[in-house]
Design a protein around this motif. Sequence first.
Motif, mmCIF file in Angstrom:
data_model
loop_
_atom_site.group_PDB
_atom_site.id
_atom_site.type_symbol
_atom_site.label_atom_id
_atom_site.label_comp_id
_atom_site.label_asym_id
_atom_site.label_seq_id
_atom_site.Cartn_x
_atom_site.Cartn_y
_atom_site.Cartn_z
ATOM 1 N N THR A 24 32.253 49.562 52.193
ATOM 2 C CA THR A 24 31.604 50.569 53.311
ATOM 3 C C THR A 24 30.110 50.037 53.031
ATOM 4 N N MET A 25 29.494 50.015 51.695
ATOM 5 C CA MET A 25 28.131 49.568 51.740
ATOM 6 C C MET A 25 27.618 48.134 52.425
ATOM 7 N N LEU A 26 28.679 47.328 52.129
ATOM 8 C CA LEU A 26 28.603 45.966 52.915
ATOM 9 C C LEU A 26 28.613 45.891 54.510
ATOM 10 N N ALA A 27 29.658 47.020 55.158
ATOM 11 C CA ALA A 27 29.720 47.234 56.435
ATOM 12 C C ALA A 27 28.233 47.956 56.918
ATOM 13 N N GLY A 28 27.831 48.742 56.231
ATOM 14 C CA GLY A 28 26.579 49.378 56.310
ATOM 15 C C GLY A 28 25.420 48.549 56.451
ATOM 16 N N LEU A 29 25.099 47.509 55.528
ATOM 17 C CA LEU A 29 24.259 46.411 55.584
ATOM 18 C C LEU A 29 24.461 45.541 56.818
ATOM 19 N N PHE A 30 25.573 45.224 57.200
ATOM 20 C CA PHE A 30 25.780 44.522 58.368
ATOM 21 C C PHE A 30 25.348 45.260 59.954
ATOM 22 N N MET A 31 25.819 46.489 59.729
ATOM 23 C CA MET A 31 25.434 47.298 60.935
ATOM 24 C C MET A 31 24.047 47.197 61.008
ATOM 25 N N THR A 32 23.232 47.709 59.831
ATOM 26 C CA THR A 32 21.913 47.861 59.809
ATOM 27 C C THR A 32 21.077 46.533 60.318
ATOM 28 N N ALA A 33 21.466 45.616 59.582
ATOM 29 C CA ALA A 33 20.908 44.162 60.028
ATOM 30 C C ALA A 33 21.178 43.903 61.518
ATOM 31 N N ALA A 34 22.238 44.078 62.079
ATOM 32 C CA ALA A 34 22.649 43.928 63.559
ATOM 33 C C ALA A 34 21.658 44.692 64.423
#
Length: 121
Positions: A24-34
């Motif tokens: 979940t945290m990794l997906a959140g980081l990717f969404m934030t970066a994108a």
Amino acid sequence: MNRTAEFVLGLIGGITGIIAAGTTMLAGLFMTAASVATMEDFGSLFGFGAIAFGVLIFLMSGFAIVASCLIKANAKLWGIILIIIGGVGFVLIQLLWIVPGVLLLISGIMCVSRKPPYEDF
């Protein structure tokens, strides 16, 4: 009384919960970066929300591991706490909490329902 099955189920549930938290945290980081790269504020909000849910999952999983380690001390109390953690996870997190929640619920129900053997003195 030997509570190995409850301990192992609770431990596996906590470990799979930590894996779900990392995902979940990794997906959140990717969404934030994108969303930062494309200048979208809405995607950034979802990314930070996913990171917050990841932290919540991580804390619940850590507490589940502690509870499963303390099952032998007081099985009824820690079994009820495992049931609460599993149930709250189903209400709040839903999809990522299926495997950890089921394992924690089974472990908690086993702790509460199993009676110690009768000993005649």
